[in-house]
Design a protein around this motif. Structure first.
Motif, PDB file in Angstrom:
ATOM      1  N   ILE A 233      10.517  11.011   1.446  1.00  0.00           N
ATOM      2  CA  ILE A 233       9.438  10.022   1.396  1.00  0.00           C
ATOM      3  C   ILE A 233       9.898   8.707   2.005  1.00  0.00           C
ATOM      4  O   ILE A 233      10.893   8.133   1.560  1.00  0.00           O
ATOM      5  CB  ILE A 233       8.972   9.773  -0.061  1.00  0.00           C
ATOM      6  N   GLN A 234       9.181   8.266   3.042  1.00  0.00           N
ATOM      7  CA  GLN A 234       9.318   6.904   3.577  1.00  0.00           C
ATOM      8  C   GLN A 234      10.758   6.503   3.906  1.00  0.00           C
ATOM      9  O   GLN A 234      11.186   5.390   3.602  1.00  0.00           O
ATOM     10  CB  GLN A 234       8.689   5.901   2.587  1.00  0.00           C
ATOM     11  N   LEU A 235      11.476   7.420   4.539  1.00  0.00           N
ATOM     12  CA  LEU A 235      12.882   7.127   4.853  1.00  0.00           C
ATOM     13  C   LEU A 235      13.023   5.953   5.822  1.00  0.00           C
ATOM     14  O   LEU A 235      14.091   5.353   5.914  1.00  0.00           O
ATOM     15  CB  LEU A 235      13.560   8.365   5.449  1.00  0.00           C
TER      16      LEU A 235
ATOM     17  N   GLN B 236      11.509   3.164   5.617  1.00  0.00           N
ATOM     18  CA  GLN B 236      11.285   1.872   4.965  1.00  0.00           C
ATOM     19  C   GLN B 236      12.634   1.356   4.473  1.00  0.00           C
ATOM     20  O   GLN B 236      13.103   1.723   3.393  1.00  0.00           O
ATOM     21  CB  GLN B 236      10.278   2.020   3.812  1.00  0.00           C
TER      22      GLN B 236
ATOM     23  N   GLY C 132       0.785  -1.228   0.000  1.00  0.00           N
ATOM     24  CA  GLY C 132       0.000   0.000   0.000  1.00  0.00           C
ATOM     25  C   GLY C 132       0.816   1.277   0.000  1.00  0.00           C
ATOM     26  O   GLY C 132       0.293   2.356  -0.229  1.00  0.00           O
ATOM     27  N   LEU C 133       2.119   1.170   0.261  1.00  0.00           N
ATOM     28  CA  LEU C 133       2.932   2.392   0.347  1.00  0.00           C
ATOM     29  C   LEU C 133       3.572   2.786  -0.977  1.00  0.00           C
ATOM     30  O   LEU C 133       4.161   3.853  -1.081  1.00  0.00           O
ATOM     31  CB  LEU C 133       4.025   2.226   1.410  1.00  0.00           C
ATOM     32  N   SER C 134       3.488   1.948  -1.989  1.00  0.00           N
ATOM     33  CA  SER C 134       4.206   2.294  -3.214  1.00  0.00           C
ATOM     34  C   SER C 134       3.428   3.292  -4.066  1.00  0.00           C
ATOM     35  O   SER C 134       2.207   3.293  -4.095  1.00  0.00           O
ATOM     36  CB  SER C 134       4.546   1.048  -4.017  1.00  0.00           C
ATOM     37  N   HIS C 135       4.173   4.133  -4.741  1.00  0.00           N
ATOM     38  CA  HIS C 135       3.608   5.126  -5.649  1.00  0.00           C
ATOM     39  C   HIS C 135       3.454   4.459  -7.013  1.00  0.00           C
ATOM     40  O   HIS C 135       4.437   4.218  -7.713  1.00  0.00           O
ATOM     41  CB  HIS C 135       4.515   6.348  -5.724  1.00  0.00           C
TER      42      HIS C 135
END
Lengths: 507, 507
Positions: B278-280, B282, B115-118
């Motif tokens: 963004i999402q560092l 992860q 769900g986190l991917s662009h």
């Protein structure tokens, strides 16, 4: 290898960023020639729990303090929060014989953070809750005469304001700030941070008489802060574009519980001058809200005070529970968000309790009035109203009641300290669906609330932050009642720290 | 409300940040008076997959290109990666009748991203894999004549270099870049980005003849880029302090598979001038590495090519499998990291296959030589060597072999396309423990590889990024083989985009 520039060279870089405030020619001139429309020792941005605590703490310590609030009313998002404050070692816990300690609260918060929480920051908070509680009492905050048990906490430790809102805290603190002589600004939006040529934050650019509905409205002013600026500006739950960059699942179709001002510009400002971002994608959904009303609403409190601790939540298709109703927020929201039909549409779960369970639910009356909470004479009626298989529901309730009698939840191992048998009609129910509630991520800070630089991981001089705008404290999931704890404790820490900072001459 | 300053005012802010390069007086002077030691159309930072692809693409399109590599050898972390490249629709897939498509690969990557991917960025990549594959073949890269099946991919789609390393790609691309006249700089560390007074990135400050082991070593130079700067500088897996800010569980006790240069300074540089983070937090652990050797090592490849697809991994205490050996990396790493004894110490799982399974494992020979892979004549010997309950292990193998015969893994629903019955002695085994491998987070980019501004979420003029330094593409977990896909595809996109940018006059 370390190509990160030396501290000195970063300072120069940051210094450069005063440009927007004064135009490029200002760079050739020393900062003392810069003109401020007004100067104080301390500027606090934001008037929620963290901002008010910082302003009061700094003022108590003798500093002159300016407090800037961009919205037309004080209190920020704090004013509309549920007023629930997790306190480790409250007088009421002592009275009721509830054994609690900062260390126990720390362990609960670490568990909820799922490995992502910064334990040093958490320690700050848990040990500060009792002093912060006393601080609010000193300023006239009134709490309900019972301790509540929120999800993820191993014991009841929630103190709640008699008003059932954070406004029960922010209003007395605003009054106190006014009385103590804090220079209060409403409708004052910060557009930029101002740094001197040594890279120290020395003030802010603002728009006074700003209308938050009109971009760039208001009168530009520049305010100086001799000792420092405290950012206490909350989260960005209402900034859909920005939250979607961090977590693309949190699109415009998901509502937020937050006030419309929770849009994160000062967070972005701090990041733009090189503040360390931490875990911005950790954004919490509140598991207790209702699809039948806007914002935080009435059901959220019905569920936290009655439905979850004294009732159960079931899948309407099966009549069965599907999660520990007192699990932490992430576990519950994740479980609820999986309740989808074959087309991926939400199947709203039903949370309910009985007439004993609702006794302390202050929002019940209005919830019934607006039809977001419903009343039923029997469980059968309740089942029919929502289309739940009747026998399965009754069986589930009987099973749960047996767990309560035995003191052990064999389905989901929920703590049953406050649970009751669900049996005394009438019954009260609400539909449940999560809403975007809290940003765990934000700027990195030290234990003294100093904002860290992304390149050096050392403090940016003159810049402090407190409350929701900071990151890393709660990791992957903040426990209920810990927003007030975080805001008040880190706000007080920031207020102390900024007063202790060496002043710069701005006159 | 929107207090985010207008684009114009942001540009001024960014403009200010040229200060460190030229001192504060420079602000009063137009940027054309700034002195560059050297100027090119395009500056590419980093010489891994992304940097080389960007440099070649820009050079092919007629731009003059400078490529800056801080380490003493070209290739960065890419050179030591496993050389596995996920290609949707490769010639070999066609030949072997494997039905694949960019859309299928997209679905696999979306699933892994949790769900986190662009998705827009992912689409860019999946549709670019076949052209990027052809691009490497054009420059002389050689691939093995078989397609592999990596975890999380629904079909075999991994092409691997004959060398079994990313160096099999970076070396030919470095040669091509030299032959085409790219201005190549080794030991050249970027310390700052240079912006003009309109906020456009127009160059870099560097240290030439830099020794990565000596902080601030080397000769300062300032290089200008008429069309733009491409940051292709990889992740920060080796920067323990920074990765711990993002994920405190990734402390110094966890090894990294990365080369020592993966420390993230240019990422921090971009963030410090206002790039969108963004999402560092992860950060991916590689599930296939071994506690018995340093870095990526020999076992990682043994496991990806043999142990996982053609063998099984078991808990040594029970002899039983505990995870789908072809689940995505996050699922596997999470499962392995739970293998702890009562004191919280790792209980290293054992991954093994038989003499048929190891046929394509090129690292087997050296793995045996250095004792990190072990050889056994019987499963009983294997069990004894690691202290696994013998009967349980044999039963597990028999069960698994039955699944292979039936074509259905009843334990963990693993795809069995490449699986074999484990029965032909000798058997080969290794101990497994995850290592920090890949940073999914980074700066936000557009589909044209333009770096986004944190305040406006619009491109920062003149600044592009590609590969691991970018964030949001892979969300919570990158699939194996998709680092090369990402690096090559986004590198080519960045090279195209920067060449199309309007040049500024720097002479």
């Amino acid at each position: 290898m370390k190509t990160t520039p030396s501290r000195r060279s970063f300072l120069k870089l940051a210094a450069a960023c005063t440009a927007p405030a004064f135009g490029s020619l200002a760079f050739a001139a020393p900062q003392t020639q810069q003109k401020f429309d007004k100067v104080a020792d301390v500027i606090v941005i934001g008037s929620g729990f963290a901002g008010l605590a910082a302003a009061l703490e700094a003022k108590e310590k003798g500093a002159s303090v300016m407090l800037l609030e961009k919205m037309p009313a004080y209190g920020g998002n704090s004013a509309i929060n549920g007023g629930a404050f997790a306190v480790a070692g409250s007088p009421l816990q002592e009275k009721e014989g509830i054994k609690d300690s900062p260390e126990l609260m720390l362990q609960d918060m670490i568990k909820s953070g799922r490995g992502l929480s910064h334990v040093d920051l958490l320690k700050n908070i848990v040990y500060g809750t009792r002093p912060a509680f006393d601080f609010t009492v000193k300023y006239g905050v009134k709490y309900k005469p019972f301790v509540q048990h929120f999800g993820g906490h191993s014991v009841p430790r929630i103190m709640q304001t008699v008003e059932s809102t954070g406004g029960g805290i922010t209003r007395p603190l605003v009054e106190a700030a006014k009385n103590l002589g804090v220079d209060m600004h409403l409708g004052c939006a910060v557009t930029d941070l101002v740094l001197n040529d040594e890279g120290r934050v020395i003030g802010v650019k603002v728009l006074e008489r700003h209308d938050y509905r009109k971009e760039n409205s208001g009168v530009p002013q520049v305010y100086g802060a001799r000792k420092g600026v405290v950012a206490a500006t909350g989260g960005f739950s209402q900034n859909v574009a920005f939250r979607m960059q961090q977590d693309p699942t949190l699109g415009p179709n998901l509502e937020s519980t937050n006030h419309p001002g929770a849009t994160g510009e000062v967070l972005q400002n701090m990041l733009a001058i090189g503040a360390l971002p931490i875990q911005l994608d950790q954004i919490q959904l509140g598991p207790w809200s209702s699809p039948d009303e806007r914002g935080f609403g009435l059901v959220s409190q019905f569920n936290t005070i009655a439905g979850f601790p004294k009732g159960i939540m079931v899948d309407k298709r099966t009549g069965k529970r599907f999660v520990n109703e007192l699990a932490d927020r992430k576990a519950r929201s994740d479980a609820i968000l999986k309740q989808l039909d074959e087309n991926g549409k939400p199947v709203y779960p039903i949370c309910f309790t009985d007439s004993v369970g609702v006794k302390q639910a202050q929002t019940l009356k209005n919830g019934l009035k607006y039809g977001v909470i419903k009343k039923f004479n029997t469980l059968g009626e309740l089942a029919d109203a929502y289309g739940i298989p009747k026998e399965a529901l009754i069986k589930q309730v009987e099973e749960f009641n047996a767990y309560v009698r035995e003191g052990k939840d064999k389905q989901f191992d929920r703590p049953l300290a406050l649970a009751i048998e669900i049996k005394k009609a009438p019954f009260y129910a609400a539909r449940v669906w999560p809403k975007v509630h809290y940003c765990m991520g934000g700027v990195g800070i030290t234990k003294n609330a100093e904002v860290l630089n992304v390149r050096t991981q050392k403090p940016i001089p003159g810049l402090y932050a407190a409350g929701e705008v900071t990151g890393g404290t709660h990791g992957a999931s903040r426990l209920g009642g810990c927003a007030i704890a975080d805001g008040l404790v880190t706000g007080r820490v920031a207020g102390d720290a900024v007063v202790a900072n060496t002043p710069v001459n701005l006159e």
